[in-house]
Design a protein around this motif. Structure first.
Motif, PDB file in Angstrom:
ATOM      1  N   ARG A 109       1.653  86.928  51.501  1.00 27.69           N
ATOM      2  CA  ARG A 109       1.341  86.574  52.674  1.00 27.69           C
ATOM      3  C   ARG A 109       0.594  85.466  53.272  1.00 27.69           C
ATOM      4  NH1 ARG A 109       0.202  91.968  51.822  1.00 27.69           N
ATOM      5  NH2 ARG A 109       1.309  93.049  52.467  1.00 27.69           N
ATOM      6  N   LEU A 110       0.853  84.245  54.479  1.00 26.70           N
ATOM      7  CA  LEU A 110       0.318  83.458  55.421  1.00 26.70           C
ATOM      8  C   LEU A 110       0.137  83.660  56.449  1.00 26.70           C
ATOM      9  CD1 LEU A 110       2.062  79.994  53.458  1.00 26.70           C
ATOM     10  CD2 LEU A 110       0.450  81.146  53.143  1.00 26.70           C
ATOM     11  N   ASP A 111      -0.983  84.013  56.571  1.00 27.80           N
ATOM     12  CA  ASP A 111      -1.721  84.041  57.986  1.00 27.80           C
ATOM     13  C   ASP A 111      -0.954  83.526  58.931  1.00 27.80           C
ATOM     14  OD1 ASP A 111      -4.066  84.986  57.649  1.00 27.80           O
ATOM     15  OD2 ASP A 111      -5.632  83.109  57.778  1.00 27.80           O
ATOM     16  N   ARG A 112      -0.802  84.226  60.813  1.00 27.58           N
ATOM     17  CA  ARG A 112       0.695  83.739  61.093  1.00 27.58           C
ATOM     18  C   ARG A 112       0.391  81.824  61.436  1.00 27.58           C
ATOM     19  NH1 ARG A 112       2.928  86.784  66.023  1.00 27.58           N
ATOM     20  NH2 ARG A 112       4.717  84.942  67.145  1.00 27.58           N
ATOM     21  N   PRO A 113      -0.657  81.577  62.124  1.00 30.65           N
ATOM     22  CA  PRO A 113      -0.660  80.233  61.941  1.00 30.65           C
ATOM     23  C   PRO A 113      -0.390  79.375  61.623  1.00 30.65           C
ATOM     24  CG  PRO A 113      -3.086  80.895  62.587  1.00 30.65           C
ATOM     25  CD  PRO A 113      -2.134  82.205  62.178  1.00 30.65           C
ATOM     26  N   VAL A 114      -1.031  79.142  59.790  1.00 28.80           N
ATOM     27  CA  VAL A 114      -0.343  79.060  59.011  1.00 28.80           C
ATOM     28  C   VAL A 114       0.788  78.856  57.663  1.00 28.80           C
ATOM     29  CG1 VAL A 114      -0.700  78.362  56.491  1.00 28.80           C
ATOM     30  CG2 VAL A 114      -2.619  79.425  57.971  1.00 28.80           C
ATOM     31  N   GLY A 115       1.735  77.583  58.005  1.00 27.26           N
ATOM     32  CA  GLY A 115       2.904  77.484  57.114  1.00 27.26           C
ATOM     33  C   GLY A 115       2.624  76.629  56.453  1.00 27.26           C
ATOM     34  N   GLY A 116       3.703  76.539  55.492  1.00 26.17           N
ATOM     35  CA  GLY A 116       3.532  76.686  54.377  1.00 26.17           C
ATOM     36  C   GLY A 116       4.825  76.932  53.192  1.00 26.17           C
ATOM     37  N   VAL A 117       4.689  77.358  52.087  1.00 27.17           N
ATOM     38  CA  VAL A 117       5.538  77.341  50.866  1.00 27.17           C
ATOM     39  C   VAL A 117       5.239  79.145  50.628  1.00 27.17           C
ATOM     40  CG1 VAL A 117       4.672  76.554  48.729  1.00 27.17           C
ATOM     41  CG2 VAL A 117       6.770  76.966  48.438  1.00 27.17           C
ATOM     42  N   MET A 118       6.735  80.276  50.552  1.00 26.84           N
ATOM     43  CA  MET A 118       6.083  81.106  50.235  1.00 26.84           C
ATOM     44  C   MET A 118       7.627  81.660  49.056  1.00 26.84           C
ATOM     45  SD  MET A 118       5.096  83.332  53.496  1.00 26.84           S
ATOM     46  CE  MET A 118       4.561  84.833  53.126  1.00 26.84           C
ATOM     47  N   VAL A 119       7.340  83.020  48.519  1.00 21.11           N
ATOM     48  CA  VAL A 119       8.308  83.309  47.493  1.00 21.11           C
ATOM     49  C   VAL A 119       8.771  84.404  48.167  1.00 21.11           C
ATOM     50  CG1 VAL A 119       6.330  83.258  45.977  1.00 21.11           C
ATOM     51  CG2 VAL A 119       9.163  83.316  45.458  1.00 21.11           C
ATOM     52  N   PHE A 120      10.237  85.184  47.809  1.00 19.54           N
ATOM     53  CA  PHE A 120       9.819  86.259  48.400  1.00 19.54           C
ATOM     54  C   PHE A 120      11.473  86.900  47.156  1.00 19.54           C
ATOM     55  CE2 PHE A 120       8.846  84.555  52.324  1.00 19.54           C
ATOM     56  CZ  PHE A 120       8.366  85.783  53.069  1.00 19.54           C
ATOM     57  N   ALA A 121      11.031  87.981  46.914  1.00 17.15           N
ATOM     58  CA  ALA A 121      11.937  88.695  45.430  1.00 17.15           C
ATOM     59  C   ALA A 121      13.041  89.227  45.939  1.00 17.15           C
ATOM     60  CB  ALA A 121      11.279  89.950  45.756  1.00 17.15           C
ATOM     61  N   LYS A 122      14.560  89.276  45.973  1.00 16.29           N
ATOM     62  CA  LYS A 122      15.950  89.436  45.874  1.00 16.29           C
ATOM     63  C   LYS A 122      16.094  90.727  45.456  1.00 16.29           C
ATOM     64  CE  LYS A 122      18.885  86.541  46.865  1.00 16.29           C
ATOM     65  NZ  LYS A 122      19.619  84.766  46.393  1.00 16.29           N
ATOM     66  N   THR A 123      15.318  91.138  44.389  1.00 16.90           N
ATOM     67  CA  THR A 123      15.291  92.349  43.739  1.00 16.90           C
ATOM     68  C   THR A 123      14.543  93.849  43.739  1.00 16.90           C
ATOM     69  OG1 THR A 123      14.811  91.941  41.326  1.00 16.90           O
ATOM     70  CG2 THR A 123      17.219  91.770  42.378  1.00 16.90           C
ATOM     71  N   SER A 124      13.987  94.390  43.363  1.00 14.17           N
ATOM     72  CA  SER A 124      12.763  95.812  43.089  1.00 14.17           C
ATOM     73  C   SER A 124      11.935  95.162  41.736  1.00 14.17           C
ATOM     74  CB  SER A 124      13.584  96.465  43.239  1.00 14.17           C
ATOM     75  OG  SER A 124      14.227  97.193  42.146  1.00 14.17           O
ATOM     76  N   LYS A 125      13.045  94.380  40.773  1.00 17.33           N
ATOM     77  CA  LYS A 125      12.142  93.654  39.602  1.00 17.33           C
ATOM     78  C   LYS A 125      11.890  93.271  39.057  1.00 17.33           C
ATOM     79  CE  LYS A 125      14.629  93.482  35.069  1.00 17.33           C
ATOM     80  NZ  LYS A 125      15.419  93.929  34.792  1.00 17.33           N
ATOM     81  N   ALA A 126      12.402  91.767  39.885  1.00 15.73           N
ATOM     82  CA  ALA A 126      11.639  90.543  40.523  1.00 15.73           C
ATOM     83  C   ALA A 126       9.914  90.730  41.590  1.00 15.73           C
ATOM     84  CB  ALA A 126      12.413  89.603  41.020  1.00 15.73           C
ATOM     85  N   ALA A 127      10.269  91.661  42.138  1.00 13.15           N
ATOM     86  CA  ALA A 127       8.942  92.411  43.162  1.00 13.15           C
ATOM     87  C   ALA A 127       8.047  92.917  42.327  1.00 13.15           C
ATOM     88  CB  ALA A 127       9.324  92.828  44.397  1.00 13.15           C
ATOM     89  N   GLY A 128       8.404  93.919  40.924  1.00 14.48           N
ATOM     90  CA  GLY A 128       7.629  94.146  40.316  1.00 14.48           C
ATOM     91  C   GLY A 128       7.003  93.208  39.891  1.00 14.48           C
ATOM     92  N   ARG A 129       7.463  92.404  38.636  1.00 14.05           N
ATOM     93  CA  ARG A 129       6.554  91.209  37.804  1.00 14.05           C
ATOM     94  C   ARG A 129       6.345  90.667  38.779  1.00 14.05           C
ATOM     95  NH1 ARG A 129      11.490  90.622  33.501  1.00 14.05           N
ATOM     96  NH2 ARG A 129      11.567  92.781  32.829  1.00 14.05           N
ATOM     97  N   LEU A 130       6.294  89.840  40.069  1.00 10.35           N
ATOM     98  CA  LEU A 130       5.783  88.529  40.498  1.00 10.35           C
ATOM     99  C   LEU A 130       4.546  89.381  41.169  1.00 10.35           C
ATOM    100  CD1 LEU A 130       8.645  86.647  43.308  1.00 10.35           C
ATOM    101  CD2 LEU A 130       7.720  85.691  41.279  1.00 10.35           C
ATOM    102  N   SER A 131       4.711  90.634  41.694  1.00 12.40           N
ATOM    103  CA  SER A 131       3.417  90.761  42.013  1.00 12.40           C
ATOM    104  C   SER A 131       2.432  91.318  41.247  1.00 12.40           C
ATOM    105  CB  SER A 131       3.676  92.664  42.215  1.00 12.40           C
ATOM    106  OG  SER A 131       4.499  92.853  43.899  1.00 12.40           O
ATOM    107  N   GLU A 132       3.112  92.151  39.813  1.00 13.45           N
ATOM    108  CA  GLU A 132       1.898  91.737  38.666  1.00 13.45           C
ATOM    109  C   GLU A 132       1.548  90.517  38.263  1.00 13.45           C
ATOM    110  OE1 GLU A 132      -0.211  93.706  35.747  1.00 13.45           O
ATOM    111  OE2 GLU A 132       0.693  94.207  36.849  1.00 13.45           O
ATOM    112  N   GLN A 133       2.191  89.779  38.496  1.00 17.12           N
ATOM    113  CA  GLN A 133       1.374  87.917  38.581  1.00 17.12           C
ATOM    114  C   GLN A 133       0.137  87.407  39.132  1.00 17.12           C
ATOM    115  OE1 GLN A 133       3.951  84.456  38.601  1.00 17.12           O
ATOM    116  NE2 GLN A 133       5.861  85.626  37.006  1.00 17.12           N
ATOM    117  N   VAL A 134       0.008  87.967  40.632  1.00 19.01           N
ATOM    118  CA  VAL A 134      -0.938  88.308  42.365  1.00 19.01           C
ATOM    119  C   VAL A 134      -1.684  89.465  41.306  1.00 19.01           C
ATOM    120  CG1 VAL A 134      -1.374  88.451  44.440  1.00 19.01           C
ATOM    121  CG2 VAL A 134       1.262  88.090  43.198  1.00 19.01           C
ATOM    122  N   ARG A 135      -1.700  90.057  40.581  1.00 23.12           N
ATOM    123  CA  ARG A 135      -2.769  91.058  39.795  1.00 23.12           C
ATOM    124  C   ARG A 135      -3.722  90.449  38.894  1.00 23.12           C
ATOM    125  NH1 ARG A 135      -4.387  95.016  36.865  1.00 23.12           N
ATOM    126  NH2 ARG A 135      -2.223  94.348  35.262  1.00 23.12           N
TER     127      ARG A 135
END
Length: 221
Positions: free
Chosen positions: A59-85
């Motif tokens: 997430r980015l705070d509401r007043p903050v702009g910039g680059v964000m990535v979103f996952a288009k599949t649940s597999k991608a979401a799981g692997r990206l979330s693991e990178q965050v962890r």
């Protein structure tokens, strides 16, 4: 459909520019958020019937702009979330703060406690119940003596609530335009921007870097 700046897209991820003052996800205001905007974009572009899957990774705070990535599949979401962890998901910010910092480069470590009632965080002692470690690196890019403001590059080690805003303001270097934490520039846009994101592609494992610079149309000093 709201205009969307798509920086990169494939079958697994979509990288976009989040405009300032748009929520990352739905909140109590009911204003249109990034999840809804991107789902609408995918639905229209690919003529998809029914619900569109989109995974919120960070997430980015509401007043903050910039680059964000979103996952288009649940597999991608799981692997990206693991990178965050495991801290392989690297975000870099540009920020304008009050005053001149003592060191040109440094690492800041604090323990932060979030107040749910006013949606603010503060620096507390390590032993404080429910406090969390916050750590970031900064580098001074430029100092303007005439207006006593510094431009910094920030790399986050942790992703705590309002982390950059709190850690800097607690040292007397509030972010320009940050009304919540005592920044100068009343009525101006907060001078904090997520300009670079480094990830491993969740499927191909390719190292990827995405950049998005702020538009300086009189919003910042």
């Amino acid at each position: 459909m709201q205009n969307l700046n798509v920086i990169y897209e494939d079958n697994h991820i979509i990288v976009v520019e989040k405009p300032v003052n748009v929520p990352s996800q739905g909140d109590k205001t009911g204003d249109k958020d990034m999840l809804a905007i991107i789902k609408e974009y995918i639905k229209e572009k690919y003529n998809k019937p029914g619900d569109v899957y989109l995974g919120l990774i960070h997430r980015l705070d509401r007043p903050v702009g910039g680059v964000m990535v979103f996952a288009k599949t649940s597999k991608a979401a799981g692997r990206l979330s693991e990178q965050v962890r495991v801290k392989e998901f690297k975000k870099t910010y540009l920020v304008i703060v009050d005053g001149k910092l003592e060191k040109d480069k440094d690492t800041l470590e604090d323990y932060l406690l979030k107040n749910e009632r006013n949606n603010m965080s503060k620096v507390v002692k390590e032993e404080t119940k429910n406090s969390k470690l916050a750590k970031l690196d900064y580098e001074v890019i430029k100092y303007n003596k005439e207006i006593n403001l510094s431009v910094l590059k920030i790399n986050l080690h942790t992703g705590r609530h309002h982390q950059i805003r709190v850690q800097l303001s607690s040292r007397g270097h509030s972010i320009y335009g940050d009304q919540k934490y005592g920044g100068r520039g009343h009525g101006k846009q907060i001078a904090l921007w997520a300009y670079k994101l480094c990830i491993k592609h969740p499927i191909t494992k390719e190292e990827m870097e995405f950049k998005c610079m702020p538009k300086l149309e009189g919003s910042y000093p």
